[in-house]
Design an enzyme around this catalytic site. Structure first.
Site, PDB file in Angstrom:
ATOM      1  N   SER A 160       0.823  -1.208   0.000  1.00  0.00           N
ATOM      2  CA  SER A 160       0.000   0.000   0.000  1.00  0.00           C
ATOM      3  C   SER A 160       0.863   1.266   0.000  1.00  0.00           C
ATOM      4  CB  SER A 160      -0.931   0.005   1.215  1.00  0.00           C
ATOM      5  OG  SER A 160      -1.638   1.230   1.296  1.00  0.00           O
ATOM      6  N   ASP A 218       6.217  -3.855   9.482  1.00  0.00           N
ATOM      7  CA  ASP A 218       7.054  -3.665  10.672  1.00  0.00           C
ATOM      8  C   ASP A 218       7.726  -4.952  11.124  1.00  0.00           C
ATOM      9  OD1 ASP A 218       6.530  -0.946  10.936  1.00  0.00           O
ATOM     10  OD2 ASP A 218       4.820  -1.254  12.270  1.00  0.00           O
ATOM     11  N   GLU A 219       6.961  -6.054  11.133  1.00  0.00           N
ATOM     12  CA  GLU A 219       7.468  -7.295  11.694  1.00  0.00           C
ATOM     13  C   GLU A 219       8.528  -7.964  10.821  1.00  0.00           C
ATOM     14  OE1 GLU A 219       3.558  -8.318   9.557  1.00  0.00           O
ATOM     15  OE2 GLU A 219       4.386  -6.668  10.758  1.00  0.00           O
ATOM     16  N   HIS A 225       7.427   4.692   9.498  1.00  0.00           N
ATOM     17  CA  HIS A 225       6.917   4.482  10.853  1.00  0.00           C
ATOM     18  C   HIS A 225       8.137   4.186  11.728  1.00  0.00           C
ATOM     19  CE1 HIS A 225       4.509   3.422  14.229  1.00  0.00           C
ATOM     20  NE2 HIS A 225       4.573   2.108  14.074  1.00  0.00           N
ATOM     21  N   GLY A 258      -1.729   4.138   1.929  1.00  0.00           N
ATOM     22  CA  GLY A 258      -0.987   4.416   0.718  1.00  0.00           C
ATOM     23  C   GLY A 258      -1.862   4.660  -0.503  1.00  0.00           C
ATOM     24  N   ASP A 270       1.176   7.161  17.101  1.00  0.00           N
ATOM     25  CA  ASP A 270       0.588   6.329  16.064  1.00  0.00           C
ATOM     26  C   ASP A 270       0.036   5.031  16.651  1.00  0.00           C
ATOM     27  OD1 ASP A 270       0.333   5.959  13.019  1.00  0.00           O
ATOM     28  OD2 ASP A 270       1.297   4.100  13.629  1.00  0.00           O
ATOM     29  N   GLU A 295      -4.014   4.002  16.886  1.00  0.00           N
ATOM     30  CA  GLU A 295      -4.512   2.751  16.310  1.00  0.00           C
ATOM     31  C   GLU A 295      -5.218   1.896  17.358  1.00  0.00           C
ATOM     32  OE1 GLU A 295      -0.879   2.263  13.019  1.00  0.00           O
ATOM     33  OE2 GLU A 295      -0.861   1.145  14.902  1.00  0.00           O
ATOM     34  N   SER A 324     -29.274  15.645  12.850  1.00  0.00           N
ATOM     35  CA  SER A 324     -30.492  16.233  13.416  1.00  0.00           C
ATOM     36  C   SER A 324     -30.232  16.756  14.827  1.00  0.00           C
ATOM     37  CB  SER A 324     -31.597  15.178  13.472  1.00  0.00           C
ATOM     38  OG  SER A 324     -31.284  14.193  14.459  1.00  0.00           O
TER      39      SER A 324
END
Length: 340
Positions: A26, A82-83, A107, A133, A190, A194, A251
């Protein structure tokens, strides 16, 4: 008030550099294509046999192995999950870095929690678009931009700030605004957003609302529409003009219920538990759990994913989307009056 950098504040230094984008998911595809369209020389780094390899080539990008792309580049942006980053960095990126290069991340997780240690003679920075992305790409194509954060962790060359800001401008963020942060601040806020609000908090709130109505005897389809499906309409209003725009558009009855019921749901007890989540993030407890989970094969994570996918709210939502798709197909395929 933080300084917001715009296109006019930033140069085009990145166009004089060779940029390697590691990963083509992404974020990776959006960064690579936006940089290319901004006049940068770009290569995508992937493992041999990656399904994304032909896709990136079809988009007009040169593709190399991760090791070759790193050796070729002046600037390397890490956009793998990340992992996976730490192992790939150790095996394929670090041995091919050289003095004066710039290593970027979108990140800060692996840098802030010491899973990746970048050599001190290499510049280290962050460019973090604040959104998915595919949206980063679509906004760029429309002539718009997505806000980004940037950070400078190491400036061995003395040029890191200019190049990092220029990179952020080239992916389109100068059109919307670029704000300086740190790896620690970006990572912790971040993860908190999340977990406590955007994903964890929201998913739990939607599911709890759905289950409350169903358990009270209401039709699951109505419960899904009221507690899940209509969320997009509300979020769009908030995106356009904040909470005030949302409250102006709904409303008076809904607005009154917002003021009176909201604090009963999200009370001081919720905020106290949010502080606990933030503390776990700041201390590194969450990071250690996630690293250990992946080292153990992510069995618990995958089990949670399967369980949630099979839950009642997910099944009802899938059925309603299928019905909507069938209705759209019937409308599209129906003959017009002129054809009768």
């Amino acid at each position: 008030m933080a300084r917001v950098y715009r296109e006019a504040d930033i140069g085009d230094e990145i166009t004089t550099k060779r940029v390697a984008i590691l990963g083509y998911g992404s974020q990776g595809h959006a960064h690579a294509l936006n940089l290319k369209d901004s006049g940068c020389e770009v290569a995508v780094g992937l493992y041999e046999g990656s399904k994304s390899w032909p896709k990136a080539e079809q988009e007009g990008l040169q593709v190399m192995t991760i090791a070759d792309a790193t050796r070729w580049a002046d600037v390397v942006m890490m956009l793998l999950p990340d992992e996976k980053q730490a192992a790939v960095f150790k095996a394929e990126v670090e041995p091919n870095l050289s003095e004066g290069m710039l290593m970027l991340f979108a990140h800060g997780f692996n840098i802030h929690f010491n899973q990746i240690l970048v050599p001190p003679d290499v510049d280290l920075g962050l460019v973090a678009p604040k959104g998915p992305g595919h949206v980063l790409r679509s906004l760029y194509v429309e002539g718009k931009g997505m806000p980004s954060l940037f950070a400078i962790e190491n400036d061995a060359s003395g040029q890191a700030r200019d190049v990092i800001l220029s990179y952020a401008r080239a992916i389109g963020s100068g059109r919307a605004g670029i704000i300086e942060t740190t790896f620690a601040e970006e990572t912790e806020t971040d993860l908190f957003g999340e977990q406590a609000v955007l994903c964890g908090g929201l998913s739990a709130l939607l599911t709890a609302g759905f289950e409350t109505l169903v358990e009270a005897g209401y039709q699951p389809e109505l419960a899904y529409y009221e507690c899940v499906n209509e969320l997009k309409l509300i979020v769009d209003l908030i995106y356009e003009g904040g909470l005030a725009q949302m409250r102006y558009s709904i409303s008076n009855t809904a607005e009154y219920g917002d003021y009176t019921a909201g604090p009963k749901i999200v009370d001081d007890g919720v905020k106290e538990r949010m502080r606990g989540i933030l503390a776990d993030i700041q201390s590194g407890k969450f990071a250690r759990e996630w690293v250990l989970e992946n080292q153990a094969g992510a069995a618990s994570f995958l089990a949670m994913r399967r369980r949630e996918a099979e839950g009642h709210v997910s099944r009802v939502g899938e059925q309603l989307r299928e019905l909507a798709a069938e209705g759209a197909e019937e409308t599209t395929s129906a003959p017009s009056e002129g054809a009768l």
